[in-house]
Design a protein around this motif. Structure first.
Motif, short mmCIF file in Angstrom:
data_model
loop_
_atom_site.label_atom_id
_atom_site.label_comp_id
_atom_site.label_asym_id
_atom_site.label_seq_id
_atom_site.Cartn_x
_atom_site.Cartn_y
_atom_site.Cartn_z
N UNK A 7 16.20 10.96 -13.65
CA UNK A 7 17.39 11.81 -13.50
C UNK A 7 17.26 13.01 -14.42
N UNK A 8 18.07 14.03 -14.16
CA UNK A 8 18.14 15.22 -14.98
C UNK A 8 19.29 15.04 -15.96
N UNK A 9 19.05 15.31 -17.25
CA UNK A 9 20.10 15.18 -18.26
C UNK A 9 20.27 16.48 -19.02
N UNK A 10 21.47 16.66 -19.56
CA UNK A 10 21.78 17.78 -20.43
C UNK A 10 21.76 17.26 -21.87
N UNK A 11 20.89 17.86 -22.69
CA UNK A 11 20.73 17.44 -24.08
C UNK A 11 21.57 18.34 -24.97
N UNK A 12 22.33 17.75 -25.89
CA UNK A 12 23.17 18.52 -26.82
C UNK A 12 22.32 19.39 -27.73
N UNK A 13 22.87 20.53 -28.14
CA UNK A 13 22.24 21.36 -29.15
C UNK A 13 22.31 20.62 -30.49
N UNK A 67 15.69 9.52 -26.08
CA UNK A 67 16.99 10.08 -26.45
C UNK A 67 17.99 8.95 -26.64
N UNK A 68 18.85 9.11 -27.64
CA UNK A 68 19.97 8.17 -27.78
C UNK A 68 21.09 8.65 -26.86
N UNK A 69 21.99 7.77 -26.55
CA UNK A 69 23.11 8.11 -25.66
C UNK A 69 23.92 9.28 -26.24
N UNK A 70 24.07 9.34 -27.56
CA UNK A 70 24.86 10.39 -28.21
C UNK A 70 24.23 11.78 -28.08
N UNK A 71 22.93 11.85 -27.84
CA UNK A 71 22.25 13.14 -27.71
C UNK A 71 22.43 13.78 -26.33
N UNK A 72 22.93 13.02 -25.38
CA UNK A 72 23.02 13.48 -24.00
C UNK A 72 24.47 13.70 -23.60
N UNK A 73 24.74 14.81 -22.92
CA UNK A 73 26.12 15.13 -22.53
C UNK A 73 26.45 14.71 -21.11
N UNK A 126 20.25 20.48 -34.80
CA UNK A 126 19.43 21.21 -35.76
C UNK A 126 17.97 21.29 -35.30
N UNK A 127 17.60 20.45 -34.32
CA UNK A 127 16.25 20.46 -33.78
C UNK A 127 16.03 21.58 -32.76
N UNK A 128 17.14 22.11 -32.20
CA UNK A 128 17.00 23.18 -31.22
C UNK A 128 18.23 23.34 -30.36
N UNK A 129 18.20 24.35 -29.45
CA UNK A 129 19.35 24.60 -28.58
C UNK A 129 19.49 23.53 -27.49
N UNK A 130 20.62 23.57 -26.82
CA UNK A 130 20.85 22.66 -25.69
C UNK A 130 19.79 22.92 -24.63
N UNK A 131 19.40 21.86 -23.93
CA UNK A 131 18.37 22.00 -22.91
C UNK A 131 18.55 20.92 -21.85
#
Length: 105
Positions: free
Chosen positions: A22-28, A65-71, A30-35
């Motif tokens: 699946x395609x996920x949206x990753x939160x921004x 990715x942990x669940x908290x990192x994904x929007x 300190x490691x980098x911007x949202x992607x």
């Protein structure tokens, strides 16, 4: 080329946990911007830990990715062409007597 229809982002709680990509949206962070990233749900054979594994991870260094990192998540876009509208096909007329067995070519 027709513009692809975009599906809205769904909550991660509803994402398939059967190994489907699946395609996920990753939160921004300190490691980098949202992607965006392509991931699948997986369980470690050694530790039994579960998580969202990036599709392009190295087999010896998985990126999880942990669940908290994904929007949110969305199904991957399909490569199948859009079907034509539901208009009925035109009925072909019967061939004339001079066109039987391809004789009118």
């Amino acid at each position: 080329m027709a513009k692809a229809a975009f599906t809205k982002w769904e909550p991660m709680a509803t994402a398939p946990r059967d190994g489907t990509l699946v395609l996920v949206s990753v939160r921004a962070s300190e490691q980098g911007p949202a992607e965006l990233d392509a991931v699948r749900w997986a369980q470690s054979a050694r530790s039994g830990e579960e998580g969202w594994v990036a599709n392009d991870s190295d087999p010896f260094a998985r990126f999880v990715y942990s669940e908290a990192e994904l929007t949110g998540w969305s199904p991957l876009p399909t490569q199948l062409p859009e079907l034509r509208s539901g208009s009925p096909a035109e009925k072909k007329s019967d061939p004339g007597p001079d066109e039987i067995d391809g004789a009118g070519i």
